[in-house]
Design a protein around this motif. Structure first.
Motif, PDB file in Angstrom:
ATOM      1  N   ILE A 125      47.193  -6.764  22.076  1.00 51.63           N
ATOM      2  CA  ILE A 125      45.742  -7.069  21.920  1.00 51.63           C
ATOM      3  C   ILE A 125      45.136  -6.070  20.872  1.00 51.63           C
ATOM      4  CG2 ILE A 125      43.529  -6.431  23.115  1.00 51.63           C
ATOM      5  CD1 ILE A 125      44.874  -7.325  25.834  1.00 51.63           C
ATOM      6  N   VAL A 126      45.703  -4.894  20.706  1.00 52.38           N
ATOM      7  CA  VAL A 126      45.246  -3.963  19.807  1.00 52.38           C
ATOM      8  C   VAL A 126      45.572  -4.269  18.252  1.00 52.38           C
ATOM      9  CG1 VAL A 126      45.755  -1.578  18.809  1.00 52.38           C
ATOM     10  CG2 VAL A 126      45.314  -1.898  21.250  1.00 52.38           C
ATOM     11  N   ASN A 127      46.917  -5.067  18.136  1.00 58.14           N
ATOM     12  CA  ASN A 127      47.223  -5.574  17.067  1.00 58.14           C
ATOM     13  C   ASN A 127      46.514  -6.737  16.766  1.00 58.14           C
ATOM     14  OD1 ASN A 127      48.941  -5.711  14.601  1.00 58.14           O
ATOM     15  ND2 ASN A 127      50.083  -7.299  15.654  1.00 58.14           N
ATOM     16  N   ARG A 128      45.905  -7.735  17.429  1.00 55.65           N
ATOM     17  CA  ARG A 128      45.030  -8.997  17.081  1.00 55.65           C
ATOM     18  C   ARG A 128      43.676  -8.270  16.887  1.00 55.65           C
ATOM     19  NH1 ARG A 128      46.770 -13.739  16.124  1.00 55.65           N
ATOM     20  NH2 ARG A 128      45.276 -14.667  17.204  1.00 55.65           N
ATOM     21  N   LEU A 129      43.264  -7.264  17.219  1.00 59.09           N
ATOM     22  CA  LEU A 129      41.923  -6.715  17.059  1.00 59.09           C
ATOM     23  C   LEU A 129      41.862  -6.258  15.816  1.00 59.09           C
ATOM     24  CD1 LEU A 129      40.767  -5.277  20.671  1.00 59.09           C
ATOM     25  CD2 LEU A 129      39.933  -7.500  19.221  1.00 59.09           C
ATOM     26  N   LEU A 131      43.311  -3.298  15.165  1.00 56.86           N
ATOM     27  CA  LEU A 131      43.168  -1.642  15.254  1.00 56.86           C
ATOM     28  C   LEU A 131      44.502  -0.840  15.165  1.00 56.86           C
ATOM     29  CD1 LEU A 131      40.390  -1.902  18.148  1.00 56.86           C
ATOM     30  CD2 LEU A 131      40.085  -1.369  15.716  1.00 56.86           C
ATOM     31  N   TYR A 132      45.779  -1.780  15.159  1.00 55.20           N
ATOM     32  CA  TYR A 132      46.848  -0.891  15.142  1.00 55.20           C
ATOM     33  C   TYR A 132      47.075   0.125  13.808  1.00 55.20           C
ATOM     34  CZ  TYR A 132      51.691  -0.112  14.422  1.00 55.20           C
ATOM     35  OH  TYR A 132      53.060   0.459  14.449  1.00 55.20           O
ATOM     36  N   TRP A 136      41.260   4.389  16.726  1.00 56.44           N
ATOM     37  CA  TRP A 136      40.722   3.617  17.831  1.00 56.44           C
ATOM     38  C   TRP A 136      41.618   2.794  18.786  1.00 56.44           C
ATOM     39  CZ3 TRP A 136      35.849   4.087  19.211  1.00 56.44           C
ATOM     40  CH2 TRP A 136      35.210   4.842  18.310  1.00 56.44           C
TER      41      TRP A 136
END
Length: 272
Positions: A125-129, A131-132, A136
């Motif tokens: 999820i973090v990667n798709r957003l 934000l990786y 954040w």
């Protein structure tokens, strides 16, 4: 009437003081000794030579940057937790419908889910957003896993408010937003402070999310920065413990200022 001294309680307090004080003494004692001689007399022996070179090593290693990143992560985590958990707790306490009860049970269910069990979906999820490898990517998962306990504590503190005070403000024509701002938040301040300290500790001591969600040097926090003093062939133990002291001071200061509210909030959480 003069009270009789409680010798048993005094003895127990002295034992507890030793349990806490001895590791702290060993920590400081090792941090102020040279790397080549800190094991000569054992961890509890008085230092044969005192040096502050370890603290200089920590300062010149970029550790203050990691400390600043950790402060940012903790501050944003606390802000998100309070901005969401205070109104949710208010709705849970004052709501009478099945929706609010269901929301409360849903958040309590989060207490049973360890972060390790969902780290792969979280990483996706973090990667798709996008934000990786950013702060954040640490803040949002940390805030999410801090919310169940925070809602439990804050709602427990809000339940301690007498219902007659809500009725008085309702008769005065106060809106729910005004009741929250002028009545609930001031009276639930100990519980809110407790949730703030808990969320800050979660962010400050977090290791899993910074390890998985970041990789660049600019986004390191203190828990990852400690690895700079560990190499393939050994560890600079005095410098490592000096870095631990640096990382412990800010959260200790926060605790000293919030300790009374922390105790009151924990007592309120278990009151009803």
């Amino acid at each position: 009437m003069r009270k009789r001294p409680n010798h048993l309680a005094g003895l127990a307090a002295g034992i507890w003081l030793l349990i806490i004080g001895v590791p702290l003494y060993a920590l400081v004692n090792t941090a102020i000794q040279p790397q080549g001689s800190y094991t000569d007399g054992g961890p509890l022996a008085l230092p044969s030579k005192v040096t502050f070179e370890n603290f200089s090593t920590v300062l010149h290693s970029g550790f203050l940057g990691y400390l600043w990143n950790t402060v940012l992560v903790a501050a944003f985590t606390v802000a998100i937790v309070l901005a969401t958990c205070v109104p949710i707790s208010y709705a849970v306490v004052r709501g009478r419908g099945w929706i609010t009860r269901g929301v409360f049970r849903l958040f309590l269910l989060g207490l049973a889910i360890p972060a390790q069990a969902v780290i792969i979906p979280l990483f996706y999820i973090v990667n798709r957003l996008g934000l990786y490898d950013s702060l954040w990517g640490i803040v949002l998962p940390t805030a999410a896993f801090s919310m169940p306990v925070s809602i439990l504590v804050i709602s427990g503190g809000m339940r301690e408010i007498d219902s007659s005070q809500f009725e008085a403000m309702a008769l005065d024509g106060a809106t729910p937003r005004r009741v929250l701002r002028e009545l609930v938040i001031p009276l639930a301040r100990p519980a809110i402070a407790t949730a703030s300290v808990f969320a800050a500790l979660q962010a400050w001591n977090g290791f899993l999310f910074p390890l998985i969600m970041t990789q660049s040097e600019n986004d390191k926090v203190v828990t990852l920065g400690l690895y700079n003093f560990v190499s393939q062939y050994g560890a600079n133990v005095p410098a490592l413990l000096a870095a631990v002291l640096f990382s412990a001071v800010p959260i200790l200061v926060v605790y000293l200022f919030a300790r009374r509210a922390l105790v009151s909030g924990l007592m309120g959480a278990g009151g009803k």
